[in-house]
Design a protein around this motif. Sequence first.
Motif, mmCIF file in Angstrom:
data_model
loop_
_atom_site.group_PDB
_atom_site.id
_atom_site.type_symbol
_atom_site.label_atom_id
_atom_site.label_comp_id
_atom_site.label_asym_id
_atom_site.label_seq_id
_atom_site.Cartn_x
_atom_site.Cartn_y
_atom_site.Cartn_z
ATOM 1 N N LEU A 265 0.475 -0.939 -0.045
ATOM 2 C CA LEU A 265 -0.623 0.340 0.713
ATOM 3 C C LEU A 265 0.722 1.565 0.137
ATOM 4 O O LEU A 265 2.173 1.299 0.242
ATOM 5 C CB LEU A 265 -1.245 0.189 1.108
ATOM 6 C CG LEU A 265 -1.583 -1.245 1.347
ATOM 7 C CD1 LEU A 265 -2.746 -0.953 3.090
ATOM 8 C CD2 LEU A 265 -3.012 -1.262 0.097
ATOM 9 N N THR A 266 0.473 2.514 0.081
ATOM 10 C CA THR A 266 1.536 3.575 -0.319
ATOM 11 C C THR A 266 0.591 4.462 0.492
ATOM 12 O O THR A 266 -1.331 4.682 1.179
ATOM 13 C CB THR A 266 0.954 4.531 -1.376
ATOM 14 O OG1 THR A 266 -0.066 4.209 -2.415
ATOM 15 C CG2 THR A 266 2.237 3.417 -2.345
ATOM 16 N N GLU A 267 0.935 5.237 1.719
ATOM 17 C CA GLU A 267 0.268 5.996 2.975
ATOM 18 C C GLU A 267 1.252 6.686 3.220
ATOM 19 O O GLU A 267 2.614 7.587 2.358
ATOM 20 C CB GLU A 267 0.776 5.326 3.622
ATOM 21 C CG GLU A 267 1.616 4.529 4.337
ATOM 22 C CD GLU A 267 1.576 4.572 5.486
ATOM 23 O OE1 GLU A 267 0.404 3.943 6.270
ATOM 24 O OE2 GLU A 267 2.132 3.626 6.217
ATOM 25 N N ASP A 268 0.255 8.548 3.387
ATOM 26 C CA ASP A 268 1.301 9.672 3.685
ATOM 27 C C ASP A 268 2.296 8.916 5.065
ATOM 28 O O ASP A 268 1.965 7.823 5.783
ATOM 29 C CB ASP A 268 0.505 10.600 4.583
ATOM 30 C CG ASP A 268 -0.863 10.785 3.236
ATOM 31 O OD1 ASP A 268 -0.613 10.619 2.402
ATOM 32 O OD2 ASP A 268 -1.930 11.458 4.275
ATOM 33 N N ALA A 269 3.418 9.062 5.159
ATOM 34 C CA ALA A 269 4.171 9.033 6.145
ATOM 35 C C ALA A 269 5.495 9.562 6.567
ATOM 36 O O ALA A 269 6.020 10.807 5.693
ATOM 37 C CB ALA A 269 5.421 8.088 5.178
ATOM 38 N N ARG A 279 1.776 10.461 0.620
ATOM 39 C CA ARG A 279 1.667 9.547 -0.409
ATOM 40 C C ARG A 279 3.359 9.062 -1.039
ATOM 41 O O ARG A 279 3.819 9.067 -1.479
ATOM 42 C CB ARG A 279 0.795 9.290 -2.025
ATOM 43 C CG ARG A 279 -0.854 10.309 -1.488
ATOM 44 C CD ARG A 279 -1.806 9.485 -0.946
ATOM 45 N NE ARG A 279 -1.532 7.746 -1.371
ATOM 46 C CZ ARG A 279 -2.089 6.656 -0.656
ATOM 47 N NH1 ARG A 279 -2.304 7.132 0.663
ATOM 48 N NH2 ARG A 279 -2.436 5.263 -1.500
ATOM 49 N N ALA A 283 3.566 0.825 2.711
ATOM 50 C CA ALA A 283 2.669 -0.308 3.695
ATOM 51 C C ALA A 283 2.774 -1.290 2.861
ATOM 52 O O ALA A 283 2.356 -1.568 2.666
ATOM 53 C CB ALA A 283 1.906 0.571 4.621
#
Length: 365
Positions: A265-269, A279, A283
Amino acid sequence: MSLSARQWLDRIRALPVPEGGVRVMNVCGGHERTITQSGLRHALPEGIELIAGPGCPVCVCPEEDIHHALHLALEQGVILAAFGDLLRVPVNVVKGEPRSLLEARAWGAEVRAVAAPQEVSALAQAHPGRQVVFLAAGFETTTAPIAAWLAAGGLPDNLTVLLAARRTWPAVAWLLHGGPPGFDALIAPGHVAAVMGAEEWRFVAEQHGLPVAVAGFTAEGILAALHAVLLQRTEGRARLENLYPEVVRPQGNPIARRLLDDGLLTEDAPWRGIGVIPRSGFALPPSWAEFDARRRFPALAAPRRRAGAMPPGCACAEVVLGRTRPQGCPLYGTACTPKTPVGPCMVSDEGACHIAWAGGVRRAA
């Protein structure tokens, strides 16, 4: 027929340098290493500035994740595996406590350096009675093999992954959306583009009007890309050019991209010392929950001083963002050297401070 470095330099010198100069950012530690080791900065005409940008995944690995790994190794008794550069990255702890995974090993923790995820599987299989945690940091080029390893299945039950991988282009987009950019053109990373495709960098030209070229890793390759973006500046037009076509395709490696798109997954990091970039993080999906170290070993909730920040006085985050040079950090060459690194930029082989030191720069500005 390919041109030599001298021929490319002659072509660059024949171009007019804009009044006020031109700043060209690279976002790859490999590019920065070639630029420094080849002495390209000293060979270019006055007014052309080469800036090292966010090209070091170890430098931006969240401090919280390394601290989490330290706790697991020291307090939970797990076997902690990580890529070699991560072992020496210091975190913010109370004086007298181990500041890095390497120091934790000196305190008795079992910490192993690995070069590939398959080594972690072998480690877990060799120690069935122990929990093994893999702290995995890197950009797309490192994360694609990790995604392939996960997709292959068959992981031992006693193995979990503390994933701290990041995506490259969102950091550049974040820089460009955060006000006036600190650069006038971009040399895009060849290895990342080999995985994700040259087209991923078209937004730099089309949305922000800045010249961009994908480069290889020889001095000739970097000079060819530099000439391309300087020529675009001279002509007053911005476009994407792929100067590494023998390796980089427009859409990248379809198998690697599918592994990343379907397997993670892609996420704010968070990026260490910088903050959260939208993004920009990879994850593990819910289907891999049983192998997610964050689920099996929740992080400590106790507050810490300077959690997530660089060490006091360290300008590594500003160096990563291209806002200052390694010599602009007040600790560079004094408190912070490769033997006594204060921040991660002096630890990693892809860190701009480490590269500058290896290139002979010994003093702060």
